[in-house]
Design a protein around this motif. Structure first.
Motif, PDB file in Angstrom:
ATOM      1  N   GLU A  58       0.818  -1.212   0.000  1.00 34.89           N
ATOM      2  CA  GLU A  58       0.000   0.000   0.000  1.00 34.89           C
ATOM      3  C   GLU A  58       0.855   1.268   0.000  1.00 34.89           C
ATOM      4  O   GLU A  58       0.597   2.210   0.755  1.00 34.89           O
ATOM      5  N   ASP A  59       1.840   1.313  -0.876  1.00 26.66           N
ATOM      6  CA  ASP A  59       2.750   2.464  -0.924  1.00 26.66           C
ATOM      7  C   ASP A  59       2.026   3.782  -1.208  1.00 26.66           C
ATOM      8  O   ASP A  59       2.397   4.828  -0.675  1.00 26.66           O
ATOM      9  N   GLU A  60       1.030   3.731  -2.085  1.00 20.39           N
ATOM     10  CA  GLU A  60       0.345   4.965  -2.462  1.00 20.39           C
ATOM     11  C   GLU A  60      -0.370   5.581  -1.269  1.00 20.39           C
ATOM     12  O   GLU A  60      -0.345   6.793  -1.065  1.00 20.39           O
ATOM     13  N   ALA A  61      -0.989   4.729  -0.459  1.00 17.57           N
ATOM     14  CA  ALA A  61      -1.698   5.218   0.727  1.00 17.57           C
ATOM     15  C   ALA A  61      -0.742   5.559   1.862  1.00 17.57           C
ATOM     16  O   ALA A  61      -0.978   6.491   2.630  1.00 17.57           O
ATOM     17  N   TYR A  62       0.363   4.791   1.969  1.00 19.33           N
ATOM     18  CA  TYR A  62       1.323   4.955   3.070  1.00 19.33           C
ATOM     19  C   TYR A  62       2.736   5.046   2.488  1.00 19.33           C
ATOM     20  O   TYR A  62       3.469   4.046   2.457  1.00 19.33           O
ATOM     21  N   PRO A  63       3.125   6.236   2.034  1.00 14.30           N
ATOM     22  CA  PRO A  63       4.419   6.388   1.339  1.00 14.30           C
ATOM     23  C   PRO A  63       5.631   5.969   2.171  1.00 14.30           C
ATOM     24  O   PRO A  63       6.674   5.629   1.604  1.00 14.30           O
ATOM     25  N   PHE A  64       5.516   5.987   3.492  1.00 13.99           N
ATOM     26  CA  PHE A  64       6.662   5.611   4.316  1.00 13.99           C
ATOM     27  C   PHE A  64       7.076   4.164   4.083  1.00 13.99           C
ATOM     28  O   PHE A  64       8.213   3.778   4.372  1.00 13.99           O
ATOM     29  N   LEU A  65       6.157   3.328   3.558  1.00 12.60           N
ATOM     30  CA  LEU A  65       6.473   1.914   3.365  1.00 12.60           C
ATOM     31  C   LEU A  65       7.641   1.718   2.400  1.00 12.60           C
ATOM     32  O   LEU A  65       8.479   0.838   2.610  1.00 12.60           O
ATOM     33  N   ALA A  66       7.700   2.513   1.346  1.00 11.53           N
ATOM     34  CA  ALA A  66       8.802   2.394   0.383  1.00 11.53           C
ATOM     35  C   ALA A  66      10.129   2.744   1.051  1.00 11.53           C
ATOM     36  O   ALA A  66      11.153   2.088   0.811  1.00 11.53           O
ATOM     37  N   VAL A  67      10.110   3.751   1.896  1.00 12.47           N
ATOM     38  CA  VAL A  67      11.315   4.159   2.619  1.00 12.47           C
ATOM     39  C   VAL A  67      11.725   3.070   3.605  1.00 12.47           C
ATOM     40  O   VAL A  67      12.905   2.714   3.716  1.00 12.47           O
ATOM     41  N   GLU A  68      10.752   2.530   4.310  1.00 15.94           N
ATOM     42  CA  GLU A  68      11.035   1.488   5.298  1.00 15.94           C
ATOM     43  C   GLU A  68      11.569   0.222   4.622  1.00 15.94           C
ATOM     44  O   GLU A  68      12.501  -0.417   5.105  1.00 15.94           O
ATOM     45  N   ARG A  69      10.985  -0.131   3.483  1.00 11.61           N
ATOM     46  CA  ARG A  69      11.430  -1.320   2.755  1.00 11.61           C
ATOM     47  C   ARG A  69      12.884  -1.168   2.320  1.00 11.61           C
ATOM     48  O   ARG A  69      13.680  -2.107   2.418  1.00 11.61           O
ATOM     49  N   ALA A  70      13.236   0.026   1.847  1.00 12.73           N
ATOM     50  CA  ALA A  70      14.621   0.280   1.432  1.00 12.73           C
ATOM     51  C   ALA A  70      15.565   0.228   2.631  1.00 12.73           C
ATOM     52  O   ALA A  70      16.696  -0.275   2.530  1.00 12.73           O
ATOM     53  N   PHE A  71      15.118   0.728   3.769  1.00 13.14           N
ATOM     54  CA  PHE A  71      15.905   0.694   5.007  1.00 13.14           C
ATOM     55  C   PHE A  71      16.211  -0.751   5.386  1.00 13.14           C
ATOM     56  O   PHE A  71      17.349  -1.119   5.681  1.00 13.14           O
ATOM     57  N   VAL A  72      15.171  -1.581   5.354  1.00 17.81           N
ATOM     58  CA  VAL A  72      15.325  -2.993   5.683  1.00 17.81           C
ATOM     59  C   VAL A  72      16.213  -3.698   4.658  1.00 17.81           C
ATOM     60  O   VAL A  72      17.081  -4.512   5.019  1.00 17.81           O
ATOM     61  N   ALA A  73      16.016  -3.382   3.377  1.00 17.52           N
ATOM     62  CA  ALA A  73      16.788  -4.038   2.313  1.00 17.52           C
ATOM     63  C   ALA A  73      18.282  -3.778   2.453  1.00 17.52           C
ATOM     64  O   ALA A  73      19.107  -4.665   2.185  1.00 17.52           O
ATOM     65  N   THR A  74      18.642  -2.564   2.874  1.00 18.51           N
ATOM     66  CA  THR A  74      20.058  -2.233   3.055  1.00 18.51           C
ATOM     67  C   THR A  74      20.683  -3.124   4.124  1.00 18.51           C
ATOM     68  O   THR A  74      21.801  -3.620   3.965  1.00 18.51           O
ATOM     69  N   ARG A  75      19.959  -3.345   5.208  1.00 16.60           N
ATOM     70  CA  ARG A  75      20.459  -4.236   6.266  1.00 16.60           C
ATOM     71  C   ARG A  75      20.593  -5.664   5.770  1.00 16.60           C
ATOM     72  O   ARG A  75      21.587  -6.339   6.024  1.00 16.60           O
ATOM     73  N   LEU A  76      19.578  -6.135   5.083  1.00 12.19           N
ATOM     74  CA  LEU A  76      19.584  -7.519   4.631  1.00 12.19           C
ATOM     75  C   LEU A  76      20.715  -7.784   3.648  1.00 12.19           C
ATOM     76  O   LEU A  76      21.294  -8.871   3.647  1.00 12.19           O
ATOM     77  N   ALA A  77      21.018  -6.807   2.831  1.00 12.14           N
ATOM     78  CA  ALA A  77      22.091  -6.967   1.855  1.00 12.14           C
ATOM     79  C   ALA A  77      23.433  -7.195   2.537  1.00 12.14           C
ATOM     80  O   ALA A  77      24.328  -7.844   1.969  1.00 12.14           O
ATOM     81  N   LYS A  78      23.578  -6.675   3.744  1.00 11.75           N
ATOM     82  CA  LYS A  78      24.816  -6.834   4.513  1.00 11.75           C
ATOM     83  C   LYS A  78      24.704  -7.932   5.576  1.00 11.75           C
ATOM     84  O   LYS A  78      25.594  -8.089   6.400  1.00 11.75           O
ATOM     85  N   LYS A  79      23.581  -8.666   5.550  1.00  9.58           N
ATOM     86  CA  LYS A  79      23.357  -9.786   6.476  1.00  9.58           C
ATOM     87  C   LYS A  79      23.420  -9.358   7.935  1.00  9.58           C
ATOM     88  O   LYS A  79      23.906 -10.093   8.800  1.00  9.58           O
ATOM     89  N   ARG A  80      22.905  -8.152   8.188  1.00  5.72           N
ATOM     90  CA  ARG A  80      22.861  -7.654   9.561  1.00  5.72           C
ATOM     91  C   ARG A  80      21.641  -8.232  10.284  1.00  5.72           C
ATOM     92  O   ARG A  80      20.578  -8.385   9.693  1.00  5.72           O
ATOM     93  N   PRO A  81      21.748  -8.591  11.552  1.00  2.51           N
ATOM     94  CA  PRO A  81      20.648  -9.222  12.278  1.00  2.51           C
ATOM     95  C   PRO A  81      19.352  -8.424  12.204  1.00  2.51           C
ATOM     96  O   PRO A  81      19.314  -7.228  12.537  1.00  2.51           O
ATOM     97  N   THR A  82      18.300  -9.096  11.764  1.00  2.00           N
ATOM     98  CA  THR A  82      17.007  -8.459  11.541  1.00  2.00           C
ATOM     99  C   THR A  82      15.898  -9.428  11.898  1.00  2.00           C
ATOM    100  O   THR A  82      15.904 -10.580  11.471  1.00  2.00           O
ATOM    101  N   LEU A  83      14.940  -8.944  12.684  1.00  2.00           N
ATOM    102  CA  LEU A  83      13.787  -9.736  13.107  1.00  2.00           C
ATOM    103  C   LEU A  83      12.517  -9.004  12.707  1.00  2.00           C
ATOM    104  O   LEU A  83      12.372  -7.811  12.979  1.00  2.00           O
ATOM    105  N   GLY A  84      11.592  -9.712  12.054  1.00  2.00           N
ATOM    106  CA  GLY A  84      10.331  -9.104  11.663  1.00  2.00           C
ATOM    107  C   GLY A  84       9.158  -9.885  12.214  1.00  2.00           C
ATOM    108  O   GLY A  84       9.168 -11.116  12.217  1.00  2.00           O
ATOM    109  N   VAL A  85       8.140  -9.152  12.693  1.00  2.00           N
ATOM    110  CA  VAL A  85       6.927  -9.768  13.225  1.00  2.00           C
ATOM    111  C   VAL A  85       5.738  -9.279  12.404  1.00  2.00           C
ATOM    112  O   VAL A  85       5.520  -8.072  12.278  1.00  2.00           O
ATOM    113  N   CYS A  86       4.965 -10.194  11.846  1.00  2.57           N
ATOM    114  CA  CYS A  86       3.766  -9.918  11.071  1.00  2.57           C
ATOM    115  C   CYS A  86       4.074  -8.947   9.918  1.00  2.57           C
ATOM    116  O   CYS A  86       4.729  -9.341   8.965  1.00  2.57           O
TER     117      CYS A  86
END
Length: 234
Positions: free
Chosen positions: A62-90
């Protein structure tokens, strides 16, 4: 020196809950950043020793309704690319999946309530083993396709994908082991009143099940997280 955990929060009452204590016990200094905060998903995403992304009543798509989601997804993707510890719930697990290129989509049903997981063989050998035979809280209408290189850890009777891991550093949980089911559970019932009404959920049954299963779920959730934290790469 304390390790740092950054917790991304989407609705105020969906906090770390039962996960707070094992994080403190493992030596983490906890900092929340909530949607609407000026620093939400700003700064270096690699800086925290651990990132925890919590749930929320919106869809990853729902990026159009909640633009912060695209920013948050990119934030998370940067961590994952470097295999930094990340935990997600729901929603957090869905954001991890989406950041890794998986598809997140509506299931066509609302899975809301307490039921046991069906652990895969990998799940039985993972920290999720503490949840064997424990009724966990499900509260979602979306699911995801398993990300590339991820291991499926659990299913439910209604939804195939309930948890996944990628190595030791990434864990996604579709369900809510962290939810506190004492008097604080009432915040969930009020905060999600419209969704519960639309889904025809019996609040009396949900309250009764929270009391019935809450303590066992809380204990298992703390054991799950403590074991996962202990297994993180230095």
């Amino acid at each position: 020196m304390l390790k740092k955990v950054l917790v991304l929060r989407h609705v105020h009452f969906e906090d770390l809950g039962a996960f707070h204590e094992p994080l403190q016990a493992a030596g983490y200094d906890i900092r929340y950043s909530s949607v609407g905060d000026g620093d939400f998903c700003l700064g270096d995403p690699l800086a925290p020793d651990l990132l925890v992304v919590l749930g929320g009543p919106i869809g990853v798509y729902e990026d159009e309704a909640y633009p912060f989601l695209a920013v948050e997804r990119a934030f998370v993707a940067t961590r994952l690319a470097k295999k930094r510890p990340t935990l997600g719930v729901c929603l957090g697990a869905q954001l991890i999946a989406a950041a890794l290129g998986a598809r997140v989509f509506p299931t066509g049903l609302k899975e809301i309530g307490f039921s046991e997981l069906i652990l895969t063989e990998a799940g039985k050998a993972s920290p999720l083993r503490h949840l064997a035979g424990v009724a966990v809280l499900h509260w979602h209408g979306d699911t995801y396709t398993l990300p590339e290189n991820a291991t499926n850890l659990a299913a439910s009777a209604l939804v195939e994908q309930q948890a996944f891991s990628i190595g030791r550093s990434v864990l996604g949980l579709q369900f809510h082991p962290e939810a506190e089911t004492d008097q604080r559970f009432e915040r969930w019932l009020v905060g999600h009143a419209a969704e519960l009404s639309a889904a025809g959920i019996d609040l009396g049954v949900l309250r009764d099940d929270a009391k019935k299963h809450g303590q066992r779920l809380r204990d298992a959730a703390r054991q799950l997280l403590a074991e996962w934290l202990a297994g993180l790469e230095p």
